[in-house]
Design a protein around this motif. Structure first.
Motif, PDB file in Angstrom:
ATOM      1  N   GLN A 322     -53.811 -15.878 -97.275  1.00 55.16           N
ATOM      2  CA  GLN A 322     -53.854 -15.630 -95.838  1.00 55.16           C
ATOM      3  C   GLN A 322     -52.475 -15.845 -95.217  1.00 55.16           C
ATOM      4  N   ALA A 323     -51.732 -16.838 -95.722  1.00 56.72           N
ATOM      5  CA  ALA A 323     -50.367 -17.051 -95.248  1.00 56.72           C
ATOM      6  C   ALA A 323     -49.505 -15.827 -95.523  1.00 56.72           C
ATOM      7  N   TYR A 324     -49.656 -15.263 -96.702  1.00 61.15           N
ATOM      8  CA  TYR A 324     -48.869 -14.079 -97.040  1.00 61.15           C
ATOM      9  C   TYR A 324     -49.291 -12.874 -96.210  1.00 61.15           C
ATOM     10  N   MET A 325     -50.594 -12.653 -96.078  1.00 64.33           N
ATOM     11  CA  MET A 325     -51.083 -11.478 -95.355  1.00 64.33           C
ATOM     12  C   MET A 325     -50.688 -11.493 -93.880  1.00 64.33           C
ATOM     13  N   LEU A 326     -50.737 -12.677 -93.253  1.00 65.57           N
ATOM     14  CA  LEU A 326     -50.533 -12.752 -91.809  1.00 65.57           C
ATOM     15  C   LEU A 326     -49.140 -13.233 -91.406  1.00 65.57           C
ATOM     16  N   ALA A 327     -48.522 -14.074 -92.243  1.00 62.25           N
ATOM     17  CA  ALA A 327     -47.198 -14.601 -91.905  1.00 62.25           C
ATOM     18  C   ALA A 327     -46.099 -13.993 -92.769  1.00 62.25           C
ATOM     19  N   GLY A 328     -46.486 -13.260 -93.818  1.00 63.69           N
ATOM     20  CA  GLY A 328     -45.495 -12.631 -94.682  1.00 63.69           C
ATOM     21  C   GLY A 328     -44.821 -13.569 -95.652  1.00 63.69           C
ATOM     22  N   ASP A 329     -45.348 -14.807 -95.783  1.00 61.50           N
ATOM     23  CA  ASP A 329     -44.723 -15.803 -96.639  1.00 61.50           C
ATOM     24  C   ASP A 329     -45.818 -16.658 -97.265  1.00 61.50           C
ATOM     25  N   PRO A 330     -46.022 -16.586 -98.590  1.00 59.48           N
ATOM     26  CA  PRO A 330     -47.088 -17.369 -99.212  1.00 59.48           C
ATOM     27  C   PRO A 330     -46.886 -18.874 -99.141  1.00 59.48           C
ATOM     28  N   ALA A 331     -45.671 -19.327 -98.806  1.00 57.40           N
ATOM     29  CA  ALA A 331     -45.426 -20.762 -98.677  1.00 57.40           C
ATOM     30  C   ALA A 331     -45.509 -21.238 -97.226  1.00 57.40           C
ATOM     31  N   ALA A 332     -45.875 -20.348 -96.319  1.00 58.95           N
ATOM     32  CA  ALA A 332     -45.998 -20.721 -94.907  1.00 58.95           C
ATOM     33  C   ALA A 332     -47.327 -21.428 -94.661  1.00 58.95           C
TER      34      ALA A 332
END
Length: 379
Positions: A322-332
């Motif tokens: 979900q971080a990657y899909m919505l924030a563009g960063d899997p570590a966010a």
């Protein structure tokens, strides 16, 4: 190996193995969690490969095995795999739409030692059930429910809940009771894969959600122990994220049809991670040593606001996909969290869902042709 993994305590065993046997499926659900680009590769593990996976996972400590897909009944060797899982000592669970579960195959699966079936419905009416699955399966599902009862399995029903069926929650519960279900999971759609494509059409309003919860609680009080009802709230209406899969690489191990091993259903979408394949690496090594399973264990990978958050051990930063899909960063930070800099993406989707009626864009149904189109492949 990920260098960060050196600061992470040794994980326990992969207790839960999900064997995604195939992406083939006769249904075309608009909320399916299978990858949007599933048709890019139609490779499936052989029977021998799956038997080896079952043995290796059991040796590594797995105790529960779920057979899913797609539709796992599409695999002609399902009974063979169930029998081996039973022999090895797994508690076995079949997640199915019911399509293909004839009286003969139900008897064969019972004889093979299958412990549990979870049967999915899309709604309590033929019209909406068949529309949402893009198939004519409502009567078939009712017949399969009767077969499950006849074989003595616990009757477990799953209904994915969303904007188009949430107003009929009472009728869905009535149907489950009439079919003799002991367990009913009302699982609000989580917005990954095909459901993300259709989010504006599927995300319910806050009023719809609150009404559905109230009606569910009224039924719980009225029915008592007759049926256990689970109501799963969509992430978007929370202010803190869930502890995804009870922690990355902590309990849950998925093996996809082509043999890719993942720490959750949808992790294959994440960039910069090399997930191993069971054809090339043993499951014990995959679980304890691979970079794909080590990357987001513990909290050494975290950035602020997660790194300094007092709740980080409760949610472990939420969902990496979900971080990657919505924030563009899997570590966010998971944007569901109201501390996330990208929380406005969730807030905007929720705000749109409060508008009356259903947005006019048509649903995108899951099928191989649409999957190829989404992946940019020539048909």
């Amino acid at each position: 190996m990920n260098p960060l993994s050196s600061s992470v305590a040794q994980p326990g065993p992969p207790l839960w193995l999900l064997a995604e046997l195939t992406y083939r499926c006769p249904l075309h659900c608009a909320f399916c969690y299978n990858p949007v680009d599933f048709a890019r590769d139609d490779t499936e593990l052989s029977t021998d490969d799956w038997l080896r996976v079952l043995r290796e996972a059991r040796a590594a400590g797995s105790v529960q095995c779920g057979f899913s897909g797609g539709e796992p009944m599409m695999r002609e060797d399902l009974e063979v795999l169930v029998a081996e899982a039973h022999r090895l000592g797994y508690y076995t669970n079949l997640l199915t739409s019911g399509v293909g579960l004839s009286a003969e195959r139900a008897a064969a699966l019972k004889a093979a030692g299958l412990d549990h079936i979870q049967l999915s419905f899309q709604d309590s009416t033929r019209e909406l059930n068949d529309f949402l699955s893009h198939t004519r399966t409502f009567e078939l599902k009712q017949q399969v429910a009767a077969r499950i009862k006849e074989q003595g399995w616990p009757m477990v029903m799953n209904v994915v809940v969303h904007r188009l069926n949430i107003d009929y929650i009472g009728q869905i519960i009535d149907m489950a009771v009439a079919l003799g279900a002991e367990y009913l999971e009302l699982a609000n759609s989580q917005y990954y894969s095909w459901a993300l494509l259709n989010r504006d059409q599927l995300l319910p309003s806050r009023e719809q959600l609150q009404r559905a919860e109230r009606i569910t609680n009224e039924y719980r009080e009225r029915l008592g122990d007759r049926i256990k009802i689970f109501f799963v709230v969509p992430d978007y209406y929370e202010t803190r994220p869930k502890k995804c899969m009870n922690g990355w690489g902590n309990v849950f191990l998925t093996v996809t049809p082509d043999g890719t091993a993942l720490p959750c259903h949808t992790a294959k979408m994440l960039p910069g991670l090399a997930f191993p394949n069971v054809r090339e690496m043993g499951l014990r090594e995959i679980w304890y040593e691979s970079e794909g399973f080590s990357r987001y264990r513990g909290d050494a990978w975290m950035k602020d606001p997660c790194r300094s958050c007092p709740d980080k051990e409760k949610d472990l930063g939420g969902c990496r996909c979900q971080a990657y899909m919505l924030a563009g960063d899997p570590a966010a930070a998971d944007p569901v969290c109201d501390k996330s800099p990208a929380h406005d993406k969730v807030s905007a989707a929720v705000a749109r869902a409060q508008q009356p009626g259903t947005p006019g864009a048509p649903l995108i149904f899951r099928d191989p042709r649409e999957s190829r189109r989404q992946a940019g492949c020539a048909d």
